[in-house]
Design an enzyme around this catalytic site. Structure first.
Site, PDB file in Angstrom:
ATOM      1  N   GLU A 255       0.886  -1.065   0.129  1.00  7.07           N
ATOM      2  CA  GLU A 255      -0.221  -0.145   0.194  1.00  7.07           C
ATOM      3  C   GLU A 255       0.868   1.324  -0.138  1.00  7.07           C
ATOM      4  OE1 GLU A 255      -3.420   1.706   3.086  1.00  7.07           O
ATOM      5  OE2 GLU A 255      -1.742   0.763   3.792  1.00  7.07           O
ATOM      6  N   LYS A 315     -10.015  -0.735  -1.241  1.00  2.00           N
ATOM      7  CA  LYS A 315     -10.006  -1.179   0.311  1.00  2.00           C
ATOM      8  C   LYS A 315     -11.350  -1.245   0.776  1.00  2.00           C
ATOM      9  CE  LYS A 315      -7.566   0.728   4.371  1.00  2.00           C
ATOM     10  NZ  LYS A 315      -6.598   1.666   5.046  1.00  2.00           N
ATOM     11  N   CYS A 366      -3.990  -2.961   4.315  1.00  2.41           N
ATOM     12  CA  CYS A 366      -3.756  -2.617   5.508  1.00  2.41           C
ATOM     13  C   CYS A 366      -4.883  -2.916   6.714  1.00  2.41           C
ATOM     14  CB  CYS A 366      -3.745  -0.842   5.607  1.00  2.41           C
ATOM     15  SG  CYS A 366      -3.011  -0.220   7.080  1.00  2.41           S
TER      16      CYS A 366
END
Length: 514
Positions: A255, A315, A366
């Site tokens: 990321e 995401k 993440c």
């Protein structure tokens, strides 16, 4: 009450110790037991106070790493999460009146964890009990019942321990027997571990480009970071050419390895093209893409050496107040820290895995790895391998790095999948389905890792169950409240019913004879 609150503060701080990097895991059920003891014997109007103190101490301590973003985000998030523990203290009061009260209390704990994972503003799953069980005897239970199921087992052990402190006589014997039975069942996977055979294997490489300076400021060095990832990928290509490293089937960048839109910025586009051309295999890159003047997307995009940009994952869980501002009309114009978030990140909804080099890859960006929904959805639709793309650079000197990597290891155990983690400056590594580390790169170095990983089609019971355990616990708590209310109302009615008049004996003089 002051003594209870002080002890609750100590117990709440103690619950942070089972998590990485301290990992004093035996404190998990003891801290839960302390919560139930300290909130017991009180009416709902006061039981929330020690519960709130417990939650505040736990979350402030556990989330200490967030202070690098700012004191306000750290304490604000900790306060929002602590409220759930205060609510649990009050909500548990009627459940204690039900038969098998420890079971109801454990269900209430998991219901609370389930709710605070989503609310408010997307919630925060950090601190779920199960996130501390890697490298413990209960870790093998994960593929059978999932992270939520393991939290339920731990909460039940804690509630039963609390009951041993309050019950007497035969009731205590029953509680101790139940505690032994739960522990025995929890350890069954030690002798019958879940193990699915890979259907095939591929070789994957993950590149860690590093961050200049102290390693925390990605935005100040975003062009250098992308150039560093390109240079390290070119080094990988040279090692493949000389035979020093086997040729990977695809490469993963983390990321924020490309922090501006490469489709709008020619130099960023050129860096990606150079990297893909050098290694000559598909590259899954972490890319920030513009989505109009007011929104952005945080994506993992597959770049093919022949066809260019293709499949992409967005995401699922952008960070509130960090990657987007909820209720911007309320907060956005009043807090200068939030003014830096000029464009809101839009959440993704993809439920199918990426297609990379003929492999079905479940992606998580993440903090996505800490939520169940995105990974469960992709694995249910055929995901054979998990990839975690993460930055975390601003937390590189904090416990967050160890805590998130422990969650990645938990996902390997829970899903029985290999997990490839690509981090911008650590921890980059490959995790086997049993949670062990296959290989990793040193922190804050420019390097790459590569490994052959198995591809697994079988879906674990944990994934099949999905989010139903958490949702079921919420519904059970509601049912428990209704049952407790009904029982209390029945007792009240019986207590208000007038006593029957005493019978008056009939004397012989009062009898009538035919």
């Amino acid at each position: 009450m002051p003594a209870r609150i002080l002890l609750a503060l100590l117990a709440g701080a103690g619950l942070s110790l089972p998590f990485q990097p301290t990992h004093v895991w035996l404190l998990l059920p003891l801290a839960v037991a302390a919560f139930f003891v300290l909130t017991g014997g009180l009416p709902a109007r006061t039981a929330w106070l020690p519960g709130l103190a417990f939650g505040a101490a736990f979350q402030v301590t556990l989330l200490w790493w967030l202070h690098v973003v700012g004191t306000l985000p750290w304490l604000g998030l900790a306060a929002a999460q602590a409220l759930w523990y205060g609510l649990l203290g009050a909500a548990a009061v009627p459940l204690r009146r039900l038969p098998a009260a420890p079971v109801w209390l454990a269900v209430a704990w998991v219901a609370m964890e389930n709710l605070r994972t989503d609310w408010p503003a997307g919630g925060m799953p950090w601190g779920r009990l199960s996130y501390a069980v890697v490298d413990t005897p209960l870790a093998r239970l994960l593929p059978y019942v999932g992270a939520t199921g393991v939290s339920l087992v731990l909460a039940l052990v804690g509630a039963l321990l609390a009951a041993t402190c309050t019950e007497r006589g035969r009731a205590r014997v029953v509680v101790v027997a139940a505690l032994g039975a739960v522990l025995a069942l929890g350890l069954v996977p030690q002798v019958a571990p879940y193990d699915a055979s890979p259907v095939s294997s591929i070789r994957v490489a993950a590149v860690q480009g590093n961050v200049p300076g102290d390693g925390t400021d990605v935005l100040a060095h975003y062009r250098e970071i992308t150039a560093s990832h390109t240079a390290e990928t070119e080094r990988l290509a040279r090692d493949v050419a000389t035979g020093a490293t086997p040729r990977p089937d695809f490469v993963v960048w983390p990321e924020n390895s490309t922090a501006v839109d490469p489709f709008l910025d020619p130099s960023m586009g050129a860096e990606l093209t150079a990297a893909v051309s050098a290694v000559d295999v598909p590259l899954l890159a972490g890319v920030v893409v513009a989505d109009g003047p007011r929104h952005v997307l945080n994506q993992g995009i597959v770049f093919d050496p022949v066809t260019g940009a293709g499949d992409r994952y967005t995401k699922w869980h952008p960070v509130p107040f960090g990657e987007y501002v909820p209720w911007r009309s309320v907060f956005g114009s009043h807090l200068p820290e939030l003014a830096q978030v000029r464009r809101d990140m839009v959440r993704g909804t993809r439920v199918t895995p990426l297609e990379i080099a003929g492999t079905h890859v479940a992606d998580a960006i993440c903090f996505d790895v800490a939520y169940d929904d995105g990974l469960y959805a992709q694995l249910s639709h055929g995901g054979q391998l998990i990839v975690v793309q993460t930055s975390n650079a601003m937390f590189i000197h904090t416990a967050q790095i160890d805590q998130q990597f422990a969650i990645s290891r938990l996902r390997a155990l829970e899903t029985d999948r290999y997990v490839v983690v690509a981090a911008i400056n650590g921890v980059t590594g490959v995790i086997a389905p049993d949670g062990t580390l296959v290989t990793s790169a040193p922190l804050q170095t420019r390097s790459y890792v590569e490994a052959r990983v198995g591809l697994i089609d079988a879906v674990t019971p944990a994934v099949l169950i999905g989010p139903s355990v958490g949702r079921g616990c919420v519904l059970l708590v509601v049912a428990g409240w209704l049952l407790a209310w009904g029982l209390q109302r029945g007792q009240y009615r019986r207590s208000r019913r007038p006593a029957p008049a005493p019978e008056v004996p009939i004397s012989s003089d009062d009898r009538t004879y035919a």
